[in-house]
Motif scaffolding. Structure first.
Motif, PDB file in Angstrom:
ATOM      1  N   SER A 488       0.347  -1.330   0.318  1.00  0.00           N
ATOM      2  CA  SER A 488      -0.199   0.402  -0.029  1.00  0.00           C
ATOM      3  C   SER A 488       0.493   1.459   0.138  1.00  0.00           C
ATOM      4  O   SER A 488      -0.006   2.279   0.113  1.00  0.00           O
ATOM      5  N   GLY A 489       2.849   1.093   0.784  1.00  0.00           N
ATOM      6  CA  GLY A 489       2.751   1.941   0.166  1.00  0.00           C
ATOM      7  C   GLY A 489       3.088   2.988   1.563  1.00  0.00           C
ATOM      8  O   GLY A 489       3.836   4.068   1.740  1.00  0.00           O
ATOM      9  N   GLN A 490       2.537   2.443   3.100  1.00  0.00           N
ATOM     10  CA  GLN A 490       2.706   3.579   4.299  1.00  0.00           C
ATOM     11  C   GLN A 490       3.951   2.560   4.656  1.00  0.00           C
ATOM     12  O   GLN A 490       4.722   1.971   4.110  1.00  0.00           O
ATOM     13  N   GLU A 491       4.266   3.614   5.494  1.00  0.00           N
ATOM     14  CA  GLU A 491       6.143   3.874   5.859  1.00  0.00           C
ATOM     15  C   GLU A 491       5.800   2.908   6.824  1.00  0.00           C
ATOM     16  O   GLU A 491       4.699   2.786   8.162  1.00  0.00           O
ATOM     17  N   PRO A 492       6.533   1.792   6.816  1.00  0.00           N
ATOM     18  CA  PRO A 492       6.506   0.512   7.808  1.00  0.00           C
ATOM     19  C   PRO A 492       6.773   1.203   9.453  1.00  0.00           C
ATOM     20  O   PRO A 492       7.765   2.018   9.089  1.00  0.00           O
ATOM     21  N   GLN A 540      12.760 -12.857   7.491  1.00  0.00           N
ATOM     22  CA  GLN A 540      14.030 -12.055   8.130  1.00  0.00           C
ATOM     23  C   GLN A 540      14.628 -11.087   6.957  1.00  0.00           C
ATOM     24  O   GLN A 540      15.342  -9.630   7.905  1.00  0.00           O
ATOM     25  N   ARG A 541      14.618 -11.365   5.646  1.00  0.00           N
ATOM     26  CA  ARG A 541      15.316 -10.273   5.104  1.00  0.00           C
ATOM     27  C   ARG A 541      14.141  -8.837   4.753  1.00  0.00           C
ATOM     28  O   ARG A 541      14.595  -7.751   4.661  1.00  0.00           O
ATOM     29  N   THR A 542      12.519  -9.598   4.839  1.00  0.00           N
ATOM     30  CA  THR A 542      11.238  -8.131   5.008  1.00  0.00           C
ATOM     31  C   THR A 542      11.984  -7.620   6.006  1.00  0.00           C
ATOM     32  O   THR A 542      11.770  -6.014   5.909  1.00  0.00           O
ATOM     33  N   ARG A 543      12.164  -7.537   6.991  1.00  0.00           N
ATOM     34  CA  ARG A 543      12.518  -7.190   8.455  1.00  0.00           C
ATOM     35  C   ARG A 543      13.665  -6.473   8.359  1.00  0.00           C
ATOM     36  O   ARG A 543      13.604  -5.206   8.728  1.00  0.00           O
ATOM     37  N   GLU A 544      14.819  -6.836   8.020  1.00  0.00           N
ATOM     38  CA  GLU A 544      15.739  -6.535   7.850  1.00  0.00           C
ATOM     39  C   GLU A 544      15.627  -4.849   6.747  1.00  0.00           C
ATOM     40  O   GLU A 544      16.425  -4.049   6.573  1.00  0.00           O
ATOM     41  N   ALA A 545      14.970  -5.421   5.232  1.00  0.00           N
ATOM     42  CA  ALA A 545      15.119  -3.973   4.953  1.00  0.00           C
ATOM     43  C   ALA A 545      13.527  -3.174   5.310  1.00  0.00           C
ATOM     44  O   ALA A 545      14.061  -2.138   4.770  1.00  0.00           O
ATOM     45  N   ILE A 546      13.006  -3.824   6.153  1.00  0.00           N
ATOM     46  CA  ILE A 546      11.943  -2.072   6.648  1.00  0.00           C
ATOM     47  C   ILE A 546      12.504  -1.467   7.575  1.00  0.00           C
ATOM     48  O   ILE A 546      11.567  -1.418   8.499  1.00  0.00           O
ATOM     49  N   ALA A 547      13.959  -2.353   8.337  1.00  0.00           N
ATOM     50  CA  ALA A 547      14.182  -1.851   9.503  1.00  0.00           C
ATOM     51  C   ALA A 547      15.394  -0.638  10.161  1.00  0.00           C
ATOM     52  O   ALA A 547      15.565  -0.296  10.306  1.00  0.00           O
ATOM     53  N   ASN A 548      15.560  -0.153   8.326  1.00  0.00           N
ATOM     54  CA  ASN A 548      16.744   0.765   8.301  1.00  0.00           C
ATOM     55  C   ASN A 548      16.083   2.320   8.398  1.00  0.00           C
ATOM     56  O   ASN A 548      14.671   2.494   8.627  1.00  0.00           O
ATOM     57  N   ALA A 549      16.885   3.139   8.493  1.00  0.00           N
ATOM     58  CA  ALA A 549      16.863   4.614   9.049  1.00  0.00           C
ATOM     59  C   ALA A 549      15.842   4.591   7.590  1.00  0.00           C
ATOM     60  O   ALA A 549      14.654   5.437   7.681  1.00  0.00           O
ATOM     61  N   PHE A 550      15.822   4.216   5.999  1.00  0.00           N
ATOM     62  CA  PHE A 550      15.457   4.736   4.715  1.00  0.00           C
ATOM     63  C   PHE A 550      15.042   3.433   4.619  1.00  0.00           C
ATOM     64  O   PHE A 550      15.391   2.748   4.386  1.00  0.00           O
ATOM     65  N   PRO A 551      13.583   2.465   4.716  1.00  0.00           N
ATOM     66  CA  PRO A 551      13.352   2.055   4.632  1.00  0.00           C
ATOM     67  C   PRO A 551      13.053   1.898   3.229  1.00  0.00           C
ATOM     68  O   PRO A 551      12.444   1.933   2.584  1.00  0.00           O
TER      69      PRO A 551
END
Length: 765
Positions: A488-492, A540-551
């Protein structure tokens, strides 16, 4: 008589052969006949007769019992001063009824060149000699020396007795306990080594800053010593596992050679051997070699990396060993119950024969025979007690009647033997009949216990699979919600990351549950754990992709979708596994896991016969079309083997499918020769070996078939038609994964969930 020598001027030459021991004189005369010397030369000669060669058999060196494999290893020790010419092994069979077969002479290869002593190893193979339980084989070694007379030497004659079926079954039980103990030890050692390697790989390399150079070298030496100990223990563990695999295969062949009717023991050995083959993967050996190379170079960083990579493979080894141990325990219990069932039936028949003969037989011999039966009854009761210790209290209670009956029969046999020894034949026969009555129901009781045990195990696995199916579907729904939110494009936010972490933990718990369930039934494919592991990795890759300062929302959505698909794959395999387990007959699922391979082996045998029939027409006109059709059928069989390999139902199916596919290419190209036909035959044998232990007794195709006329009380309907008419046909066709791949991940989840609900409804009827 004198022997004349040749004279040349002042020299003489010649030879003579003394005929006996004594004093020989040398008489020299001049040409004129006058003696040359007054002193006569005297030659005392003592003749010693040539001794015959000697040969012994130091191993086994005594009378013994034949092994289950009917292959007896021997060591022959032969010697002679003239040298050895030839050695043969002479053996003859004596049936238990006293019939003696003609002697068979087998040559033993002697080392090339004249030798005066040789210690040789030889295996006496008694297979295909028509031996039956209770027969004996007498054998001895014969050696010829290298003298002109070719004298012969013989060893003493040894007696080799074939064990009775009762002794074979006892040996099976002992072998089962020994293999189970070795599996327990290997699993425990693997678990300890995995923990040690993991702890060592997590330690940071010791720093040398602020310390003397000598102190730094000492620390590095300690690190290398600990890592070297890990490598050495791992190498020893691999060696022990390889030896156990060889022992399993040897025991499987021994049981087959012994002609045992029940194939549970052979099936479990084949399955455990396949598990060990998967455990001893080439990747594990490569990781071990990498660690050894890193230790040689004393590279701390490389050593730590090698330890981390080795720990991953050690986990797979430990899981495979634990699964093998649990599978072996359950299959061994099934085999033991079948084993004891047959033993109790044979013991009851032998007791019945004794009861019929005791009134006319010699009292002393009858008493000895009854004491032998009493010993077998005591062994049966002891074996039942050992089996009971491996069961739950409720299962032990169901086995109590059989245990009581075996002990009661043993006491009555002892009384019958005592009465027979005292000449009281009427009382001996009475006690013998009571022993027979105590033994009569044992076989049926043990069979009912075995059937109930199989049913309980199936229900246990079905319940675990149902729970795993429900949990997998629930996790797939939650993961799909994560994917849709990312799309949906929402900010995680933190809540989405927490949800993803919670789903990942749920998959980890589910993975541990499936590893435990896979050890309970061979029909639960290891591919289920692989699919769950893939889903966990993508989460785990999903969590790492959205856990950055710039997800990276797009990357997270793609990885989340892959996790949904992996969970769908796991759910699909769970549905298939549940259907296989519910439709299986054995509690451990070993027979059904390989039954399909046996069917394909028969098809391959037909293809091989057709290929051999086309061989004489090779190169002729019109054969190309026949070869093309034969190649298409060979390719279809290769596809079936691929499906078995993809489903994880049978180890080695992938290699067989590659061979079948290569043969199909050659046939489709119009090629046929002796080598291709031989490859088809070898492929048939390899496939037959994978399913041969499950076929049991095949029906005699030449047996006369008889029909019975129909009647109102004897109406037969096809099973499929009966199920449709009764309205209880629960076996719906589950779509293949190839069909599901044409759908989107969301639709795949819905289809799998639909069949999951159908299976749950069918199980509650």
């Amino acid at each position: 008589s004198p022997a004349r020598l040749d004279v040349q001027a002042a020299r003489f030459t010649g030879s003579f052969v003394p005929a006996a021991s004594g004093e020989y004189r040398l008489a020299l005369e001049a040409a004129g006949g006058a003696p040359l010397s007054a002193d006569t030369v005297r030659l005392p000669v003592r003749l010693v007769a040539d001794s015959a060669p000697r040969i012994d058999v130091p191993v086994p060196g005594a009378d013994t019992i034949a092994p289950l494999s009917l292959q007896l290893p021997l060591v022959l020790d032969a010697r002679d001063d003239h040298g050895l010419s030839s050695i043969v092994l002479e053996s003859r069979r004596i049936s238990r009824l006293g019939l003696v077969d003609s002697a068979r002479r087998e040559p033993v290869q002697v080392p090339a060149g004249a030798t005066d002593q040789a210690i040789l190893g030889y295996t006496l193979d008694l297979n295909r000699r028509g031996l039956l339980p209770g027969d004996t084989v007498r054998y001895r070694a014969i050696v010829l020396d290298n003298s002109p007379a070719r004298q012969a030497g013989r060893s003493r004659e040894y007696v080799l007795r074939l064990p009775t079926m009762s002794e074979v079954r006892a040996a099976e039980r002992q072998a089962s306990e020994a293999v189970g103990g070795r599996l327990d030890s290997l699993a425990s050692a693997s678990r300890d080594l995995e923990r040690q390697t993991d702890d060592l790989s997590r330690e940071r390399p010791r720093s040398a800053e602020g310390r003397g150079e000598r102190k730094a070298e000492a620390l590095q030496f300690e690190d290398a010593k600990r890592a070297g100990a890990v490598a050495q223990r791992q190498q020893e563990l691999v060696r022990q596992a390889a030896e156990l695999k060889q022992s399993l295969e040897a025991l499987r062949k021994s049981a087959e050679a012994a002609g045992l009717g029940d194939t549970a023991w052979q099936r479990q050995l084949a399955e455990i051997g396949a598990e060990l083959e998967r455990a001893l993967s080439p990747e594990l050996r490569e990781r071990l070699q990498d660690l050894q190379q890193a230790l040689k170079s004393l590279d701390a960083a490389r050593t730590q990396e090698a330890l981390q990579r080795l720990a991953e493979k050690q986990q797979e080894l430990r899981e495979a060993l634990e699964r093998s141990r649990e599978l072996f325990r359950r299959a061994a219990l099934e085999g033991d119950l079948a084993n004891l069932r047959d033993e109790s039936r044979d013991l009851a028949n032998d007791q019945r024969e004794w009861n019929q003969q005791v009134m006319t037989a010699d009292s002393v011999r009858a008493a000895a025979a009854e004491r032998a039966l009493n010993h077998r009854a005591d062994s049966l009761a002891s074996a039942l007690d050992r089996v009971a210790r491996a069961l739950t209290p409720e299962q032990q209670q169901r086995l109590q009647d059989a245990r009581t009956g075996a002990r009661q029969a043993g006491r009555e046999m002892q009384q019958a033997a005592d009465a027979s020894g005292q000449g009281r034949r009427d009382r001996a026969q009475q006690r013998g009949r009571q022993a027979e009555q105590s033994l009569a129901p044992l076989a049926d009781q043990l069979q009912r216990q075995r059937t109930a045990l199989q049913q309980e195990w199936r229900q246990e696995v079905e319940a675990a699979l149902d729970q795993a199916l429900a949990e997998t579907s629930r996790l797939a729904e939650r993961q799909l919600a994560v994917q849709e939110q990312l799309r949906s494009g929402q900010e995680p936010g933190s809540s989405l990351r927490a949800e993803q972490g919670a789903i990942e933990e749920g998959v980890q718990r589910l993975l541990e549950q499936m590893r435990e369930t896979a050890g309970r039934n061979a029909l639960v494919s290891p591919e289920i754990g692989a699919a769950l592991g893939g889903a966990q990795e993508q989460m785990q890759r999903t969590r790492e992709a959205i856990a950055n300062a710039f997800p990276n929302v797009r990357e997270g959505a793609e990885q989340a979708g892959g996790a949904v698909d992996a969970l769908n794959m796991a759910a699909y395999q769970l549905v298939r596994a549940r259907g296989d387990v519910s439709g299986s007959q054995s509690g451990s699922g070993l027979a059904e896991a390989m039954e399909r391979m046996a069917e394909l082996a028969k098809q391959q045998g037909g293809l091989g016969r057709e290929g051999a029939g086309l061989l004489p027409m090779a190169g002729g006109a019109g054969i190309q079309e026949q070869l093309r059709r034969l190649g298409e059928r060979q390719r279809a069989l290769a596809e079936e083997l691929k499906k078995l390999s993809a489903g994880g139902q049978l180890p080695g199916a992938g290699e067989l499918s590659q061979e079948a596919e290569d043969l199909s290419k050659r046939l489709e190209s119009g090629r046929i020769d002796r080598r291709i036909v031989e490859r088809q035959e070898r492929l048939f044998r390899r496939m037959l070996d994978a399913g041969r232990t499950l076929q049991g007794r095949e029906e005699d195709e030449n047996k006369e078939r008889r029909s019975t006329p129909g009647s109102d009380t004897n109406v037969h309907l096809p099973p499929a038609l009966r199920a449709k008419l009764a309205g209880d046909d629960d076996r719906l066709r589950v779509p293949t994964w190839e069909e599901l791949q044409q759908l989107s991940p969301e639709d795949r989840r819905l289809v799998v969930d639909y069949f999951r609900r159908l299976s749950e409804q069918g199980s509650t009827r």
